[in-house]
Motif scaffolding. Sequence first.
Motif, PDB file in Angstrom:
ATOM      1  N   GLU A  78      -7.893   4.861   4.223  1.00 31.15           N
ATOM      2  CA  GLU A  78      -8.514   4.533   2.673  1.00 31.15           C
ATOM      3  C   GLU A  78     -10.055   4.922   2.868  1.00 31.15           C
ATOM      4  O   GLU A  78     -10.607   5.567   1.892  1.00 31.15           O
ATOM      5  N   GLU A  79     -10.607   4.890   3.959  1.00 31.31           N
ATOM      6  CA  GLU A  79     -12.136   5.166   4.150  1.00 31.31           C
ATOM      7  C   GLU A  79     -12.309   6.709   4.410  1.00 31.31           C
ATOM      8  O   GLU A  79     -13.065   7.388   3.754  1.00 31.31           O
TER       9      GLU A  79
ATOM     10  N   LYS B 143     -10.128   8.841   2.980  1.00 32.00           N
ATOM     11  CA  LYS B 143      -9.896   9.538   1.543  1.00 32.00           C
ATOM     12  C   LYS B 143     -11.165   9.193   0.830  1.00 32.00           C
ATOM     13  O   LYS B 143     -11.404  10.285  -0.132  1.00 32.00           O
ATOM     14  N   ARG B 144     -11.796   8.319   0.920  1.00 35.78           N
ATOM     15  CA  ARG B 144     -12.843   8.076   0.157  1.00 35.78           C
ATOM     16  C   ARG B 144     -14.169   9.015   0.531  1.00 35.78           C
ATOM     17  O   ARG B 144     -14.586   9.594  -0.353  1.00 35.78           O
TER      18      ARG B 144
ATOM     19  N   ARG C 195       1.328   4.478  -3.187  1.00 31.04           N
ATOM     20  CA  ARG C 195       1.367   5.832  -3.508  1.00 31.04           C
ATOM     21  C   ARG C 195       2.393   6.375  -4.409  1.00 31.04           C
ATOM     22  O   ARG C 195       2.274   7.689  -4.556  1.00 31.04           O
TER      23      ARG C 195
ATOM     24  N   ARG D 177       0.808  -1.178   0.001  1.00 31.54           N
ATOM     25  CA  ARG D 177      -0.007   0.019   0.025  1.00 31.54           C
ATOM     26  C   ARG D 177       0.782   1.395  -0.012  1.00 31.54           C
ATOM     27  O   ARG D 177       0.732   2.286  -0.641  1.00 31.54           O
TER      28      ARG D 177
END
Length: 618
Positions: free
Chosen positions: A345-346, A348-349, A63, A59
């Motif tokens: 990740e959540e 950013k979403r 980036r 991960r």
Amino acid sequence: MSQMLARRYELIEKIGEGGMAVVYKARCTYLDRWVAIKVLRDQYANNPEFVDRFQREARAAARLAHPNIVSIYDVGEDQGQHFIVMEYVQGENLKNYLSSRGTLSPQAVADVGRQVAAALAHAHCRGIIHRDIKPHNLLITPEGQVKVTDFGIARAAAASSLTETGVVLGSVHYFSPEQARGGAVDARSDIYALGVVLYELLTGELPFTGDSPIAVALRHLDSEPRPITELCSHVPEGLDQTIMKAMAKNPVDRYQTAGELSLDLGKIAGRTTAQDEPTRILTATPMPGKKTAVSGQHRPSRRAVVWTTATLLLLAVLAGTFFLFRYYFLVPVVDVPPLIGLPAEEAKRLLDEKGLVYEVLREEYDEEAAGIVLDQYPEPGALRKSGVGEKVKVVLSKGRELAEVPDVRGQTQAIAESMLSQENLKIAGVREEFDPVTPVGLVLGQEPAPRTQVPAGAGVTLVLSLGPPPQPVVIPDWAGEDVNLVQDEINELGLKLDSIKEEPSNIYSVGKVIRTDPPAETTVTEGDNISLIVSQGPSVDAKSVTFPLSFVVPEGPTRQLVEVWVISEDNKQRVFNERLEPGKKVTLSLVASPQSKVRVDLDGQVWKEYSVSDGSST
């Protein structure tokens, strides 16, 4: 071999494999594009520690966005199969390219190196070290573009307890000296490995070879490579010097950044990267056969030029203001969502859905799991314009700060404590055990074991050696032996003399051992104490004492007449009278006054005589 993975990726064919994974060409059915999927082998996929670190490193590598780095699209798991989805690159790796086409020209080597160094510079600036730069991990397209792959995988493998022989054999030729000795690795280690790759592409040979991985690693530490000019006479001096500087044994003597190396290689290759292209001022040059429109023509007045320029500037400002107004003011306003406690990740979403830009302000060690949002700026509920690049900054957790337990076995307690302190650890306790091999005072064991990951500040229990375990000893019967001789034997048996006590004895003479404490034939352990009771001679007022007599009939005629006499001032008494063969042992316990004598006759002749006051015949 069509097979679906994660109900999204259709595996088409196997296009490569290595020590850790198998690579497939696949089609993403959602986006209808070709991808490459790397599926971990079972021995890695079944190791939770490796899989967790592998996913986190992948991960982090995802980036990276650079034209010379293979992009990572996805990381996932399907029925126990862990995989990463990457950009599919048309071409082959540099190892195969070198095998099939031979060495590269100096300009081509410099161009390949420039591209790889640029990719490394991009990764290093984001805190990612590759750790396994080698031709196998460098892909080249038919157009000559080079792409670096496998960012993060080498780091995950190095951090796990697994060792794959094929991986070591494939990488040790490109190890930096600090990797060979197991030291700390930084960006300069990647620079060294790239220098080895360029050496091989230019000469067709590896700088260091050996019969085993250990032999190769040692050569990285203490040997110099064969000069490039001996293997490739037409190499430019600048390229030779650049490669050898990248391969310096001491990291301080190498290029300190991959960006510096890329710039030098770009100059050698005859071009520089776009961001390094120097700004130039270009002047117009008249075409041959034409006259410049200066002389002989009407020149506009100075005032006309000023008014024309001012008008153009005003129009530009008005146009810019109009577009800025449309871009910034005629946009929706949204609430900043609450992000604290969410995975990155959540978070950013959610921001993407609001048209806001996600940015990591910093990362901190915390009790929360790695990747969880700890704080955010601005606070939830603040109003921000959507779609115009307004940022929401977050503070992410790096998880609990961990420390790797060093191997302190074979060290003294003081050195072990210093090594633990350097890793932010401490001694939790010390116990001692016997060990037949480890010298006294050195560490023979530790808990937790070496290379275990533990929270920073944790304690490590040391086990110190007491040396070989003591052996059992049976106390001999020293009765009647000289006390000085017995003391020497006590030391030889590994026992400790506790005390010597004296008491009268009608049996043993002065200085002879009467008995021991513990008694004879007792089993004790090396290092135990023992006391001696030694004779002072007979008691002064004793009228009679016991005199032990022991002798062996000497060589002579068969069946000699053996007589034993006890003789006092006023009496002579025969107490033994037998015919005995030579070698026969006689043992008697006689009672007599201390002033008496004991005489032994053989066939009527005096053979030996003893004083009863001596205590015994020995």
